[in-house]
Design a protein around this motif. Structure first.
Motif, PDB file in Angstrom:
ATOM      1  N   ILE A 113      66.442  32.857   1.394  1.00 19.38           N
ATOM      2  CA  ILE A 113      66.881  32.353   0.099  1.00 19.38           C
ATOM      3  C   ILE A 113      66.459  30.898  -0.017  1.00 19.38           C
ATOM      4  N   ILE A 114      65.933  30.526  -1.192  1.00 27.04           N
ATOM      5  CA  ILE A 114      65.592  29.134  -1.488  1.00 27.04           C
ATOM      6  C   ILE A 114      66.506  28.675  -2.621  1.00 27.04           C
ATOM      7  N   SER A 115      67.320  27.637  -2.364  1.00 26.98           N
ATOM      8  CA  SER A 115      68.375  27.243  -3.290  1.00 26.98           C
ATOM      9  C   SER A 115      68.522  25.718  -3.307  1.00 26.98           C
ATOM     10  N   ASN A 116      69.213  25.205  -4.327  1.00 29.59           N
ATOM     11  CA  ASN A 116      69.544  23.776  -4.296  1.00 29.59           C
ATOM     12  C   ASN A 116      70.872  23.525  -3.583  1.00 29.59           C
ATOM     13  N   GLY A 117      71.568  24.586  -3.217  1.00 24.83           N
ATOM     14  CA  GLY A 117      72.747  24.490  -2.371  1.00 24.83           C
ATOM     15  C   GLY A 117      74.052  24.160  -3.065  1.00 24.83           C
ATOM     16  N   THR A 118      74.008  23.726  -4.311  1.00 29.90           N
ATOM     17  CA  THR A 118      75.224  23.231  -4.962  1.00 29.90           C
ATOM     18  C   THR A 118      76.210  24.344  -5.334  1.00 29.90           C
ATOM     19  N   SER A 160      72.127  42.334  -1.159  1.00 27.22           N
ATOM     20  CA  SER A 160      72.599  43.344  -0.208  1.00 27.22           C
ATOM     21  C   SER A 160      71.586  44.462  -0.033  1.00 27.22           C
ATOM     22  N   TYR A 161      70.996  44.881  -1.144  1.00 28.12           N
ATOM     23  CA  TYR A 161      70.026  45.977  -1.067  1.00 28.12           C
ATOM     24  C   TYR A 161      68.778  45.534  -0.308  1.00 28.12           C
ATOM     25  N   VAL A 162      68.287  44.344  -0.633  1.00 24.98           N
ATOM     26  CA  VAL A 162      67.099  43.825   0.050  1.00 24.98           C
ATOM     27  C   VAL A 162      67.387  43.624   1.533  1.00 24.98           C
ATOM     28  N   ALA A 163      68.514  42.967   1.836  1.00 22.59           N
ATOM     29  CA  ALA A 163      68.833  42.614   3.223  1.00 22.59           C
ATOM     30  C   ALA A 163      69.203  43.821   4.074  1.00 22.59           C
ATOM     31  N   SER A 164      69.511  44.944   3.446  1.00 18.32           N
ATOM     32  CA  SER A 164      69.788  46.155   4.214  1.00 18.32           C
ATOM     33  C   SER A 164      68.494  46.828   4.681  1.00 18.32           C
ATOM     34  N   PRO A 177      50.657  43.699   0.424  1.00 10.53           N
ATOM     35  CA  PRO A 177      51.061  42.391   0.953  1.00 10.53           C
ATOM     36  C   PRO A 177      52.306  42.497   1.827  1.00 10.53           C
ATOM     37  N   SER A 178      52.540  41.451   2.619  1.00  9.49           N
ATOM     38  CA  SER A 178      53.698  41.445   3.517  1.00  9.49           C
ATOM     39  C   SER A 178      54.823  40.548   3.025  1.00  9.49           C
ATOM     40  N   ARG A 179      54.497  39.560   2.199  1.00  9.07           N
ATOM     41  CA  ARG A 179      55.507  38.596   1.752  1.00  9.07           C
ATOM     42  C   ARG A 179      55.707  38.720   0.242  1.00  9.07           C
ATOM     43  N   TYR A 180      56.968  38.910  -0.177  1.00  9.54           N
ATOM     44  CA  TYR A 180      57.281  39.089  -1.590  1.00  9.54           C
ATOM     45  C   TYR A 180      58.304  38.035  -2.023  1.00  9.54           C
ATOM     46  N   VAL A 181      57.950  37.314  -3.072  1.00 12.08           N
ATOM     47  CA  VAL A 181      58.828  36.280  -3.604  1.00 12.08           C
ATOM     48  C   VAL A 181      59.439  36.797  -4.902  1.00 12.08           C
ATOM     49  N   TYR A 182      60.743  37.015  -4.895  1.00 15.07           N
ATOM     50  CA  TYR A 182      61.448  37.493  -6.077  1.00 15.07           C
ATOM     51  C   TYR A 182      61.962  36.276  -6.856  1.00 15.07           C
ATOM     52  N   ILE A 183      61.390  36.018  -8.023  1.00 13.27           N
ATOM     53  CA  ILE A 183      61.887  34.953  -8.895  1.00 13.27           C
ATOM     54  C   ILE A 183      62.984  35.578  -9.754  1.00 13.27           C
ATOM     55  N   LEU A 184      64.201  35.594  -9.226  1.00 13.67           N
ATOM     56  CA  LEU A 184      65.299  36.311  -9.871  1.00 13.67           C
ATOM     57  C   LEU A 184      65.635  35.752 -11.244  1.00 13.67           C
ATOM     58  N   THR A 185      65.520  34.453 -11.384  1.00  9.79           N
ATOM     59  CA  THR A 185      65.823  33.783 -12.651  1.00  9.79           C
ATOM     60  C   THR A 185      65.082  32.455 -12.694  1.00  9.79           C
ATOM     61  N   LEU A 192      58.382  48.576  -1.427  1.00  6.28           N
ATOM     62  CA  LEU A 192      57.783  47.648  -0.480  1.00  6.28           C
ATOM     63  C   LEU A 192      57.426  48.359   0.827  1.00  6.28           C
ATOM     64  N   PRO A 193      56.394  47.880   1.516  1.00  7.07           N
ATOM     65  CA  PRO A 193      56.035  48.477   2.808  1.00  7.07           C
ATOM     66  C   PRO A 193      57.043  48.121   3.889  1.00  7.07           C
ATOM     67  N   SER A 194      57.039  48.863   4.975  1.00  2.00           N
ATOM     68  CA  SER A 194      58.040  48.677   6.031  1.00  2.00           C
ATOM     69  C   SER A 194      57.963  47.306   6.683  1.00  2.00           C
ATOM     70  N   TYR A 195      56.799  46.661   6.630  1.00  2.00           N
ATOM     71  CA  TYR A 195      56.601  45.368   7.291  1.00  2.00           C
ATOM     72  C   TYR A 195      56.881  44.194   6.344  1.00  2.00           C
ATOM     73  N   ALA A 196      57.429  44.458   5.172  1.00  2.00           N
ATOM     74  CA  ALA A 196      57.635  43.400   4.169  1.00  2.00           C
ATOM     75  C   ALA A 196      58.761  42.451   4.572  1.00  2.00           C
ATOM     76  N   LYS A 197      58.675  41.230   4.057  1.00  2.00           N
ATOM     77  CA  LYS A 197      59.796  40.305   4.074  1.00  2.00           C
ATOM     78  C   LYS A 197      59.906  39.720   2.675  1.00  2.00           C
ATOM     79  N   VAL A 198      61.128  39.364   2.276  1.00  6.28           N
ATOM     80  CA  VAL A 198      61.398  39.004   0.890  1.00  6.28           C
ATOM     81  C   VAL A 198      62.075  37.632   0.826  1.00  6.28           C
ATOM     82  N   ALA A 199      61.605  36.795  -0.093  1.00 10.28           N
ATOM     83  CA  ALA A 199      62.256  35.515  -0.386  1.00 10.28           C
ATOM     84  C   ALA A 199      62.874  35.594  -1.772  1.00 10.28           C
ATOM     85  N   LEU A 200      64.154  35.276  -1.886  1.00 11.22           N
ATOM     86  CA  LEU A 200      64.847  35.266  -3.176  1.00 11.22           C
ATOM     87  C   LEU A 200      64.954  33.829  -3.653  1.00 11.22           C
TER      88      LEU A 200
END
Length: 393
Positions: free
Chosen positions: A134-139, A124-128, A59-67, A100-108
């Motif tokens: 990032i999907i957040s509530n922003g608060t 930092s590791y992912v973004a390097s 796959p090309s899109r990976y969603v990391y459910i960190l917590t 992950l493959p070279s063409y991957a993109k990641v959502a945290l």
């Protein structure tokens, strides 16, 4: 007296000239944003088609459910937030990223991803290595955190949930939201100073509670918060979509029952106002699922499909995103778009999982049936009656 009039006229002409310059600069900026959106969309579509046709391609899109922990308690949230005995550590997420493959993109995402204890280390590791969002509530956003995020050139999208003016539908304290507004403005300012291409994306869940205010919410997001894109998300039709708990395989075939909106006529009227506003100003907004366009005049808004309790699959195109998208849960469980376990990254490698019988059975089912009951109101659905290629509408 004549000299004063002449000076006043010159000043007036200068003001008009500057105003026109600002207007044309704004149009150019919005045009460039839209072009970038189109380019990204087309690349994603092409890659999805390639993965669908190529056996063994990851796959090309990976969603990391960190917590699944969150500092809010929204009434319409689909997360169960059950405690997990052995959650993924930062080292586990990093080990996965190496696969992950070279063409991957990641959502945290989460829960609230900024609550993950070693968020910065994982980010930092992912973004390097990969484009990430990032999907957040922003608060929990701070100036220091914005500076840190924007220092990574592969950080492409910050998505923040805004469900009404003041975000009171998420039970956020007014003082906290006021601070959040300031942090969003700081993020935009810092991004522009750095000439970063990171997109500020605001997301609104369409509810009966905010039906009458959708147009005002859109103007608030565009004019006060300064979003680049604004996404309107309909309520899911199945709890199995992108869940933080796992279901049995047979559950995805059981009859779904989506919530029916009581104020749907009002919602339709609000979206027409939003579309006219966007056509006039160049603001960018999307419907999720893509049951119409809020930015292209030639593509109608066909949201009647979003107010049916039953799922009628003939109304939608066959889905290929089940091949290009992959979620990783807080305990290492891996599942495609629907939360059925196909493996655990702590026990097997990504390639081993993606070549296993469980994912094969799932893909065979989707290939045979196009979409299934659990796809009800999935954000990746596309109406069968809209045939527009090459446009991110």
């Amino acid at each position: 007296m004549q000299s004063y009039i002449k000076i006043a006229n010159i000043v007036r002409i200068i003001k008009i000239y500057k105003a026109k310059n600002r207007y044309f600069k704004m149009l150019k900026t919005e045009f460039n944003k839209q072009n970038k959106q189109e380019e990204s969309h087309n690349k994603h579509e092409e890659l999805t088609n390639e993965i669908y046709k190529t056996p063994g391609m990851l796959p090309s899109r990976y969603v990391y459910i960190l917590t699944n922990k969150c500092n809010l308690n929204c009434s319409f949230c689909f997360m169960k937030k059950q405690s997990v005995e052995n959650p993924m550590t930062a080292e586990d997420w990093i080990n996965l990223t190496d696969q992950l493959p070279s063409y991957a993109k990641v959502a945290l995402t989460g829960g609230e991803p900024f609550l993950f204890p070693k968020f910065k280390e994982v980010f930092s590791y992912v973004a390097s290595r990969f484009n990430c969002s990032i999907i957040s509530n922003g608060t929990l956003l701070t100036e220091e955190l914005s500076d840190f995020l924007l220092s990574h050139k592969n950080f492409k999208v910050l998505s923040i949930s805004v469900d009404n003016i003041g975000n009171t539908l998420r039970n956020i304290n007014p003082n906290i939201w006021k601070k959040t507004e300031e942090q969003i403005k700081y993020f935009r300012k810092k991004r522009d100073e750095l000439n970063s291409g990171c997109v500020l994306d605001l997301k609104t869940t369409v509810l009966d509670d905010n039906a009458e205010d959708l147009f005002e919410i859109h103007k608030y997001c565009v004019e006060k918060l300064g979003c680049d894109t604004h996404v309107f998300q309909f309520l899911k039709g199945s709890p199995i979509q992108h869940a933080d708990i796992l279901y049995d395989f047979d559950d995805i075939l059981k009859k779904s029952n989506a919530e029916v909106y009581k104020k749907f006529d009002i919602i339709k009227d609000q979206f027409e106002k939003i579309k006219q506003y966007n056509l006039k100003t160049g603001a960018i907004a999307f419907l999720h699922p893509k049951v119409g366009s809020l930015i292209f005049e030639e593509i109608p808004i066909n949201i009647d499909l979003m107010n049916q309790a039953d799922y009628i699959k003939q109304n939608f195109k066959p889905c290929k995103y089940a091949w290009s998208s992959m979620h990783v849960n807080i305990d290492g469980s891996i599942f495609p778009c629907l939360a059925i376990q196909i493996g655990n990254i702590k026990e097997n490698t990504l390639k081993e999982i993606m070549s296993g019988e469980k994912i094969k059975n799932f893909h065979d089912l989707i290939r045979e049936q196009d979409t299934i009951e659990a796809c009800n109101r999935c954000g990746w659905l596309k109406p069968a009656n809209i045939n527009i290629e090459g446009k991110n509408y």
